[in-house]
Design a protein around this motif. Structure first.
Motif, mmCIF file in Angstrom:
data_model
loop_
_atom_site.group_PDB
_atom_site.id
_atom_site.type_symbol
_atom_site.label_atom_id
_atom_site.label_comp_id
_atom_site.label_asym_id
_atom_site.label_seq_id
_atom_site.Cartn_x
_atom_site.Cartn_y
_atom_site.Cartn_z
ATOM 1 N N GLY A 202 28.147 49.952 72.764
ATOM 2 C CA GLY A 202 28.732 51.215 73.154
ATOM 3 C C GLY A 202 28.324 51.610 74.560
ATOM 4 O O GLY A 202 27.787 50.801 75.327
ATOM 5 N N GLN A 203 28.576 52.864 74.888
ATOM 6 C CA GLN A 203 28.246 53.402 76.202
ATOM 7 C C GLN A 203 27.556 54.742 76.027
ATOM 8 O O GLN A 203 27.834 55.483 75.079
ATOM 9 N N VAL A 204 26.653 55.069 76.961
ATOM 10 C CA VAL A 204 25.940 56.334 76.900
ATOM 11 C C VAL A 204 25.693 56.843 78.314
ATOM 12 O O VAL A 204 25.472 56.060 79.239
ATOM 13 N N ASP A 205 25.744 58.139 78.480
ATOM 14 C CA ASP A 205 25.378 58.808 79.720
ATOM 15 C C ASP A 205 24.017 59.451 79.493
ATOM 16 O O ASP A 205 23.902 60.417 78.724
ATOM 17 N N THR A 206 22.969 58.922 80.135
ATOM 18 C CA THR A 206 21.617 59.424 79.865
ATOM 19 C C THR A 206 21.424 60.853 80.349
ATOM 20 O O THR A 206 20.554 61.565 79.840
ATOM 21 N N VAL A 207 22.218 61.297 81.333
ATOM 22 C CA VAL A 207 22.060 62.658 81.854
ATOM 23 C C VAL A 207 22.503 63.677 80.815
ATOM 24 O O VAL A 207 21.825 64.684 80.569
ATOM 25 N N ALA B 175 13.568 62.040 87.550
ATOM 26 C CA ALA B 175 14.717 62.100 88.456
ATOM 27 C C ALA B 175 15.764 63.115 88.013
ATOM 28 O O ALA B 175 16.783 63.279 88.687
ATOM 29 N N GLY B 176 15.510 63.795 86.889
ATOM 30 C CA GLY B 176 16.487 64.746 86.387
ATOM 31 C C GLY B 176 17.718 64.094 85.804
ATOM 32 O O GLY B 176 18.755 64.732 85.650
ATOM 33 N N MET B 177 17.607 62.817 85.449
ATOM 34 C CA MET B 177 18.746 62.065 84.917
ATOM 35 C C MET B 177 18.649 61.898 83.407
ATOM 36 O O MET B 177 19.153 60.937 82.839
ATOM 37 N N SER B 178 17.968 62.818 82.760
ATOM 38 C CA SER B 178 17.781 62.768 81.321
ATOM 39 C C SER B 178 18.084 64.123 80.715
ATOM 40 O O SER B 178 17.738 65.165 81.280
ATOM 41 N N GLY C 259 16.681 58.476 77.553
ATOM 42 C CA GLY C 259 16.377 59.787 78.104
ATOM 43 C C GLY C 259 14.917 60.167 77.977
ATOM 44 O O GLY C 259 14.466 61.143 78.591
ATOM 45 N N LEU C 260 14.156 59.414 77.195
ATOM 46 C CA LEU C 260 12.731 59.676 77.007
ATOM 47 C C LEU C 260 11.867 58.787 77.897
ATOM 48 O O LEU C 260 10.642 58.815 77.789
ATOM 49 N N GLU C 261 12.492 58.005 78.772
ATOM 50 C CA GLU C 261 11.754 57.200 79.747
ATOM 51 C C GLU C 261 11.435 58.074 80.958
ATOM 52 O O GLU C 261 12.306 58.765 81.502
ATOM 53 N N ALA C 262 10.167 58.050 81.381
ATOM 54 C CA ALA C 262 9.671 59.050 82.331
ATOM 55 C C ALA C 262 10.377 59.004 83.680
ATOM 56 O O ALA C 262 10.546 60.047 84.320
ATOM 57 N N ASP C 263 10.792 57.824 84.144
ATOM 58 C CA ASP C 263 11.430 57.783 85.460
ATOM 59 C C ASP C 263 12.751 58.534 85.460
ATOM 60 O O ASP C 263 13.092 59.227 86.429
ATOM 61 N N LEU C 264 13.511 58.432 84.374
ATOM 62 C CA LEU C 264 14.762 59.177 84.294
ATOM 63 C C LEU C 264 14.502 60.670 84.157
ATOM 64 O O LEU C 264 15.238 61.497 84.709
ATOM 65 N N ALA C 265 13.452 61.028 83.422
ATOM 66 C CA ALA C 265 13.105 62.449 83.293
ATOM 67 C C ALA C 265 12.670 63.024 84.634
ATOM 68 O O ALA C 265 13.060 64.134 85.010
ATOM 69 N N GLY D 108 10.685 67.409 65.643
ATOM 70 C CA GLY D 108 11.648 68.087 66.493
ATOM 71 C C GLY D 108 11.137 68.515 67.850
ATOM 72 O O GLY D 108 11.923 68.930 68.704
ATOM 73 N N ILE D 109 9.807 68.434 68.095
ATOM 74 C CA ILE D 109 9.212 68.879 69.351
ATOM 75 C C ILE D 109 9.002 67.691 70.285
ATOM 76 O O ILE D 109 8.435 66.675 69.875
ATOM 77 N N LEU D 110 9.444 67.810 71.537
ATOM 78 C CA LEU D 110 9.237 66.745 72.522
ATOM 79 C C LEU D 110 7.766 66.703 72.914
ATOM 80 O O LEU D 110 7.233 67.669 73.468
ATOM 81 N N LYS D 111 7.111 65.566 72.647
ATOM 82 C CA LYS D 111 5.675 65.434 72.864
ATOM 83 C C LYS D 111 5.324 64.584 74.075
ATOM 84 O O LYS D 111 4.342 64.854 74.770
ATOM 85 N N ASN D 112 6.055 63.526 74.308
ATOM 86 C CA ASN D 112 5.693 62.575 75.360
ATOM 87 C C ASN D 112 6.942 61.909 75.918
ATOM 88 O O ASN D 112 7.991 61.850 75.258
ATOM 89 N N TYR D 113 6.771 61.366 77.127
ATOM 90 C CA TYR D 113 7.719 60.420 77.696
ATOM 91 C C TYR D 113 7.070 59.036 77.707
ATOM 92 O O TYR D 113 5.836 58.900 77.621
ATOM 93 N N LEU D 114 7.893 58.019 77.841
ATOM 94 C CA LEU D 114 7.384 56.654 78.005
ATOM 95 C C LEU D 114 6.998 56.468 79.458
ATOM 96 O O LEU D 114 7.813 56.668 80.358
ATOM 97 N N GLN D 115 5.739 56.056 79.690
ATOM 98 C CA GLN D 115 5.185 56.058 81.040
ATOM 99 C C GLN D 115 4.836 54.659 81.527
ATOM 100 O O GLN D 115 4.252 53.854 80.800
ATOM 101 N N SER D 116 5.188 54.392 82.779
ATOM 102 C CA SER D 116 4.610 53.275 83.519
ATOM 103 C C SER D 116 3.402 53.819 84.276
ATOM 104 O O SER D 116 3.124 55.019 84.258
ATOM 105 N N ARG D 117 2.700 52.963 84.968
ATOM 106 C CA ARG D 117 1.549 53.421 85.754
ATOM 107 C C ARG D 117 1.996 54.393 86.857
ATOM 108 O O ARG D 117 1.352 55.412 87.103
#
Length: 694
Positions: A601-606, A483-486, A475-481, A534-543
């Motif tokens: 296991g399984q996870v729903d990133t949204v 796309a609103g899928m995080s 959920g901290l990967e920027a493409d999912l963020a 506890g504070i969200l600072k960054n997402y993981l970014q590609s170019r």
């Protein structure tokens, strides 16, 4: 890397560990000390170009009445603003490095060595940029006494300063040598560490800093391909060239069932124009074939042609120097390793419970990947080019032992995998995973069905960071963020986890499975703080995602191979250690579950909802593990778990390894966490439900 005729030592340590004292001791031994923090002050002295640029970027209000930079005010400005922090770093870091290099080049060639002393080498992702890296450490209570005596500040303020820095357990993961400054005489410790450095720095430098490897295409040919790619517009063009050699062996019940060796060569082209990306991949291409595909990719463009300048060549140091390239190891030695592992597992099983081991499966794999990444990017009206190379090595040994008692079958699994060469597979390391897998398998025969209900759960550091990786990391990967899928989309700067919860993704950790010198877009790897206290600072970014969000890429653009587009991916992701003794966390568990090993296991990133298997767990009463359980699962919501963690241990020593799948691609990763207490998790089991204790 400067071609210095003497060793370069990186030195770091937290506040009040005695880092300055160790630097002074090294100076007495003839080493030249360069204080990187002093260099940082020099580049923003009144009247300097560095200070003028900082003022232009942040305004004259960041100056004191005396014309110096107001560090406290500037720190407040950038604390919660990743873009502002990146802008400041872009101004200061090149100047600091230029000044540092000038000082190093001015030293006499016959110098014994140079020590670069700084508090934040790890935080800046530079701990692997030296011939050796040393950490000075000390117990927290001793550091607190030193700080109180030195600065005369209130105990609460002193403790807050100590705990605002990265913890020693994380720092020690990077260290070639740890100097424990707890009051003991350091002379003998420094003697040994110095002797090792002086004896090995040349070979260490050679392994860490590799010259650019010869590609099948010259820099000028790569430049021409880029120019063709961008001949009808675009803001970014890229050529990715890959050569890979791999070997895989599989043994089941003493039969070598799989022997696979492969060698691949391929390349891909990418051009980004506005929001559009055009991509092509080719198997074993010639220069002419790449040029032809570059024309095809350029054809839909509607902009002007780019005049691509000569490629700037970059060499990035590796955090994982390799001693023995597995590609040079005879197949017979790899087969012997697999057979030895299988035999060892059966023999150890007989010592624990004769006749219990029913099946043993062993898998071995290695990969040696060489990549060349040529790129051209339009920034501020000018084309920036680069040509970077990387040589990556992976090795893994997997063991699955199955035990039976005539009624049931249970299995135990362990894996050994790092970015090392064949030197990884020592007898000691192999024996460790063999004994653990066999122990888990046989112990599971005696385990009781897990209770069902909502209970407090202690996750031991030996459980690895599966929950952090799956339930939170994706959920901290920027493409999912984007796309609103995080579950973390749109929450930068907001409180998303409990106080004390800090999550980090670090591609610079030595030898970890997700480490390399650069990502698959040519960006140097880094240490990214995703959540801080506890504070969200960054997402993981590609170019690509970085361009969309107007931030700098973080070195997380990864791809499985030349056939795939790079996307934001985790590397080595972990929950940072806290301050509590792990044994105290368990001791205070009145009634609940202790988890020592996690499965899949399984996870729903949204939503962040997850279900994970427990492969080693114990029911706990009054702080004492009473009996092992089987068939247990954990169910919850990742963000809610992060918000509910109440205790965090000071341990961080076990990284789980795996191949992370996303969008049809798999990349090597690792993850970890310290011992933590989650006050309430839904535990699934096959025993009769127990009364709730929440």
């Amino acid at each position: 890397m400067l071609n210095l005729p003497f060793p370069l030592l990186g030195l770091s340590g937290g506040i009040a560990t005695g880092k300055t004292f160790v630097a002074q001791e090294m100076a007495k031994r003839g080493w030249i000390i360069i204080d990187a923090d002093q260099l940082a002050r020099e580049v923003v002295e009144p009247g300097s170009q560095g200070l003028a640029e900082v003022v232009r970027a942040f305004g004259p209000e960041i100056l004191t009445a005396g014309g110096t930079m107001d560090r406290a005010l500037l720190g407040q400005r950038i604390f919660n603003d990743g873009q502002a922090r990146a802008r400041l770093n872009a101004i200061l870091h090149p100047r600091i490095e230029a000044l540092r290099n000038a000082r190093l080049l001015a030293l006499p060639p016959d110098s014994k060595g140079a020590v670069l002393d700084a508090a934040l080498w790890i935080e800046r992702g530079r701990a692997h940029h030296f011939d050796e890296f040393w950490i000075v450490a000390a117990p927290e209570n001793m550091r607190l006494r030193r700080l109180l005596s030195r600065d005369g500040i209130p105990p609460e303020a002193a403790l807050a300063r100590l705990r605002s820095q990265s913890r020693d357990p994380e720092k020690l993961l990077h260290a070639d040598a740890a100097i424990l400054n707890d009051g003991r005489d350091l002379a003998e410790i420094l003697d040994r560490a110095e002797a090792h450095l002086l004896a090995n720095w040349r070979i260490a430098r050679q392994r860490r800093w590799k010259d650019r490897m010869n590609s099948k295409f010259s820099p000028e040919e790569l430049r021409q391909i880029l120019e063709t790619l961008l001949s009808k517009g675009g803001q970014y063009g890229e050529v990715f060239v890959e050569c890979r050699r791999a070997c895989a062996l599989g043994m089941d019940d003493g039969r070598m069932e799989d022997v696979v060796a492969s060698e691949t060569f391929g390349a891909s082209l990418r051009v980004m124009e506005g929001e559009t990306t055009r991509f092509a991949d080719l198997i074993a291409p010639t220069f002419d074939e790449l040029m032809e595909d570059a024309k095809l990719l350029a054809a839909p463009g509607n902009g002007s042609a780019a005049a691509v300048p000569a490629l700037q060549e970059f060499v990035h140091p590796t955090p994982s120097p390799v001693e023995m390239d597995p590609a040079t190891v005879p197949l017979s030695e790899k087969v012997a390793l697999v057979r030895r592992t299988e035999t060892m597992a059966r023999e150890h099983g007989e010592t624990l419970r004769p006749g219990a081991i029913k099946q043993v499966s062993v898998g071995y794999g290695d990969s040696t990947q060489s990549v060349w990444i040529a790129s051209a990017e339009l920034k501020d009206g000018a084309w920036n080019t680069s040509l970077s190379t990387d040589h990556r090595t992976q090795g893994v040994l997997r063991l699955n032992a199955t035990s039976g008692d005539g009624v049931q079958l249970q299995s135990g699994y362990q894996a050994l995998g790092e970015t090392r060469g064949f030197e990884l597979f020592t007898d000691e390391a192999v024996a460790k995973i063999v004994k653990e897998a066999v122990r888990l398998s046989i112990q599971a025969l005696d385990a009781r069905p897990a209770p069902a209900g909502t209970f407090p759960v202690v996750l031991s550091s030996s459980a690895g960071g599966t929950m952090i990786h799956e339930a939170c990391g994706h959920g901290l990967e920027a493409d999912l963020a984007l796309a609103g899928m995080s579950a973390f989309a749109g929450k930068l700067g907001q409180k998303v986890a409990g106080s004390g919860v800090t999550i980090i993704d670090d591609g610079t950790l030595p030898f970890k499975r997700g480490s390399q010198s650069m990502d698959d877009e040519g960006n140097p790897v880094s240490r990214v703080v995703l959540i801080e206290d506890g504070i969200l600072k960054n997402y993981l970014q590609s170019r690509k995602t970085a361009r969309k969000m107007g931030v700098e890429a973080t070195g997380n653009g990864r791809r499985e191979s030349y056939r795939h587009l790079p996307i934001p991916r985790m590397r080595n992701t972990f929950l940072a250690p806290g301050n509590e003794a792990p044994e105290d966390i368990l001791k205070d568990l009145d009634r609940g579950l202790l988890v020592k090993r996690m499965g899949g296991g399984q996870v729903d990133t949204v939503t962040g909802n997850f279900v994970f298997q427990v492969t080693e767990g114990y029911w706990v009463e009054k702080g004492v593990p009473m009996y092992p359980v089987k068939n247990a699962t954990l169910t919850g919501c990742g963000p809610e778990v992060l918000a509910s963690i109440t205790r965090i241990g000071s341990d961080l020593h076990h990284f789980d390894i795996g191949t992370c799948g996303k969008d049809g691609q798999g990349v090597p990763v690792s993850d970890a966490l310290p011992t933590i207490l989650v006050p309430a998790l839904v535990v699934g089991g096959t025993a009769e439900p127990l009364p709730q204790v929440i």
